[in-house]
Design an enzyme around this catalytic site. Structure first.
Site, short mmCIF file in Angstrom:
data_model
loop_
_atom_site.label_atom_id
_atom_site.label_comp_id
_atom_site.label_asym_id
_atom_site.label_seq_id
_atom_site.Cartn_x
_atom_site.Cartn_y
_atom_site.Cartn_z
CD GLU A 56 1.05 112.40 141.81
OE1 GLU A 56 1.07 113.62 141.61
OE2 GLU A 56 2.08 111.76 142.14
CG ASP B 53 3.71 110.78 146.15
OD1 ASP B 53 3.03 111.78 145.87
OD2 ASP B 53 4.97 110.80 146.18
#
Ligand code: AAO
Length: 513
Positions: free
Chosen positions: A249, A213
């Site tokens: 990401e 993330d």
């Protein structure tokens, strides 16, 4: 011989992180957003394994802050309090049980690792966390890890607010706070070690890899430093020396100094241009048409196929968070969405992830969904509702389960059947009727024009009768939907009316009568 083995071992080490570690001929994963571990375990056994899904991306499993205003938003899980496996999805015992049961039927688990930051600076102090661990954001104190003020980036951020103010400045993006989230100092070996300890705990339980993330907000070298500390995968399910699959990401729509390519050394990256562009094409915005998809992939300025993790929508941009904008297709636009997912799964570019969502009371005010925060279907005590299965195999309790839609599930199977076959026999009408094959194993054709289609095209497939896997499938050696007849020269006639329920047809050799 020894030199060769050494070379192979070295190649394994270097290349491992790009390989999803799925079973052979299982070529897609599904994001079961906010699902409980016990539901995922059952889904692996009853649905994902039998239908050829390669793995599941799970929501962050580590302890997070509990937010009550608004009431338990989905995004509280992106605000870590500790690395204890303890969330609304379940406890550590349930997580371990899920990983083992999914691996036992050949379905891999990928963890969404939130390691760039802890919770928001305004989180306060107390034990309002999913496992009751104490924290104090004013003092940057997270004793359950433990992290203290020394472990955060504040000194390195030079914006007035301490926030990322300008995505044009890479230093800000990586050293300042993203949306007020306390930014960990990943240049510190202590912090890297704590992150690696958390990830190794999961690796030892049997997970196959990680979504990183907010990777854009970490320096590529800092990511490499904690990845280098990771164990090989658990040999109960993986062969000796297997490295965890890594996909980062990194939102790169162009126009910012931080690019996806800066992260290739660590693993794959999420290609956000993919869903943004595919949505634009299918909606026929900006003068786009499907005929232009002929050189889809690198030809559209995407990262190399073997570095890309691709998806039509994700948990952020399906509700206006993150990036991609209004063009993103989701289950709310079901007809176009199925075409987009069908196109993605038929096309050889990238490693594919299917989204599986929950429904929420979407309500737009001035173009913004004011209910974009709604958490998963839950009971009055805040616990997440079970995923129930209806007699027609769809899901209940407001779980959308796009991965169970016949068209999407059958295209997941299509992708497995055509795995390794080249992109071939492209055909288009210069507008929005297009078709392509995958060697001599599969073929797909779309009509996104507002007039009917009736064409004879080369499929590249052996002659015979095939079941369309969009309107139905092959069952007991008959087709439950449309049939397609491929003649000796590989050609077939396709008719798709503009008002068809699903204006596309797909056939493959495993659905031949
Ligand atoms: C919540 C509240 C905040 C509060 C905070 C702390 O909403 O108001 O300040 O708590 O109390 C999720 C939610 C957030 C939530 C957060 C923590 O989405 O709303 O904040 O949990 O609970 C950036 C990042 C990207 C990130 C994305 C949402 O780069 O990493 O924002 N995604 C991940 C997760 C996501 C999660 C987090 C990270 C945090 O998937 O679920 O947040 O763990 C530009 C940049 C992008 C940037 C976007 C949005 O995009 O390029 O990098 O994404 O802005 O800020 C055009 C441009 C495009 C641009 C876009 C939008 O399309 O081409 O580049 O416009 O401006």
């Amino acid at each position: 011989m020894q030199v060769l083995l050494l070379l192979l071992a070295a190649a394994g080490l270097c290349w491992g992180q790009y390989n999803p570690n799925t079973f052979p001929k299982r070529t897609s994963i599904v994001h079961l957003f906010e699902w409980r571990w016990q539901d995922i375990a059952q889904e692996c056994e009853r649905y994902l394994a039998p239908n050829g899904f390669g793995g599941v991306q799970v929501s962050p499993p580590n302890e997070n802050i509990v937010i009550t205003s608004p009431n338990r938003p989905w995004w509280e899980r992106y605000q870590p309090i500790s690395y204890k496996i303890c969330t609304r999805s379940g406890n550590e015992q349930e997580f371990r049980d899920m990983v083992a049961r999914c691996n036992n039927v050949g379905v891999r688990i990928y963890v969404d690792a939130v390691v760039n930051h802890m919770c928001g600076a305004a989180g306060g102090s107390g034990t309002h966390s999913t496992c009751g661990s104490y924290f104090n954001t004013g003092k940057e104190d997270f004793p359950a890890v433990p992290y203290s003020g020394w472990d955060f980036n504040d000194g390195k951020c030079h914006t007035g607010s301490g926030e990322i103010e300008n995505y044009g400045d890479a230093n800000q993006v990586r050293n300042c706070r993203l949306s007020g989230l306390l930014d960990l100092a990943l240049d510190k070996d202590y912090v890297r070690s704590k992150i690696a300890e958390y990830m190794n705990n999961l690796i030892d339980m049997g997970v196959a890899g990680f979504r990183l993330d907010a990777a854009k907000h970490m320096w590529p070298g800092d990511i490499k430093a904690f990845l280098d500390k990771l164990h090989n995968l658990n040999t109960q399910w993986f062969s000796e020396g297997t490295r965890p699959f890594i996909y980062q990401e990194v939102i790169d729509l162009g126009g910012e100094p931080i690019t996806g390519s800066q992260y290739f050394g660590n693993g794959r990256v999420t290609e956000f241009k993919y869903g943004a562009k595919l949505g634009t094409v299918l909606r026929k915005w900006d003068g786009e048409k499907m005929a232009y998809l002929k050189n889809w992939g690198e030809g559209w300025g995407f990262v190399p196929s073997d570095r890309a993790l691709v998806f039509v929508d994700n948990h952020d941009n399906q509700r206006g968070h993150g990036a991609g904008g209004a063009s993103i297709l989701t289950f709310w636009d079901a007809r176009l969405y199925k075409m987009a997912v069908g196109f993605m799964l038929a096309h050889p570019y990238g490693f594919t992830r299917v989204m599986s969502s929950f429904r929420w009371p979407r309500r737009f005010e001035n173009g913004k969904d004011v209910n974009d925060w709604y958490g998963p279907p839950s009971n009055s005590d805040g616990s997440t509702k079970a995923v129930t299965i209806n007699p027609d195999t769809t899901c209940g309790n407001d779980w959308v389960c796009e991965h169970r839609w016949r068209q999407i599930r059958n295209m997941v199977i299509f992708r497995n059947v055509v795995d390794g076959e080249p992109f071939s026999n492209w055909w288009d009408n210069g507008s929005n009727q297009v078709a392509f094959g995958r060697g001599n194993k599969g073929f797909i054709i779309f009509n996104n024009d507002d007039w009917n289609m009736n064409v004879n095209v080369q499929t590249g497939l052996p002659s015979g009768t095939y079941c369309d896997v969009i309107s139905g499938q092959k069952e007991n050696n008959r087709c439950t939907g449309k049939q397609v007849f491929v003649s000796g020269d590989g050609k077939a006639n396709f008719q798709i009316n503009t008002d068809a329920e699903d204006p596309f047809i797909a056939i493959h050799v495993d659905a031949k009568l």
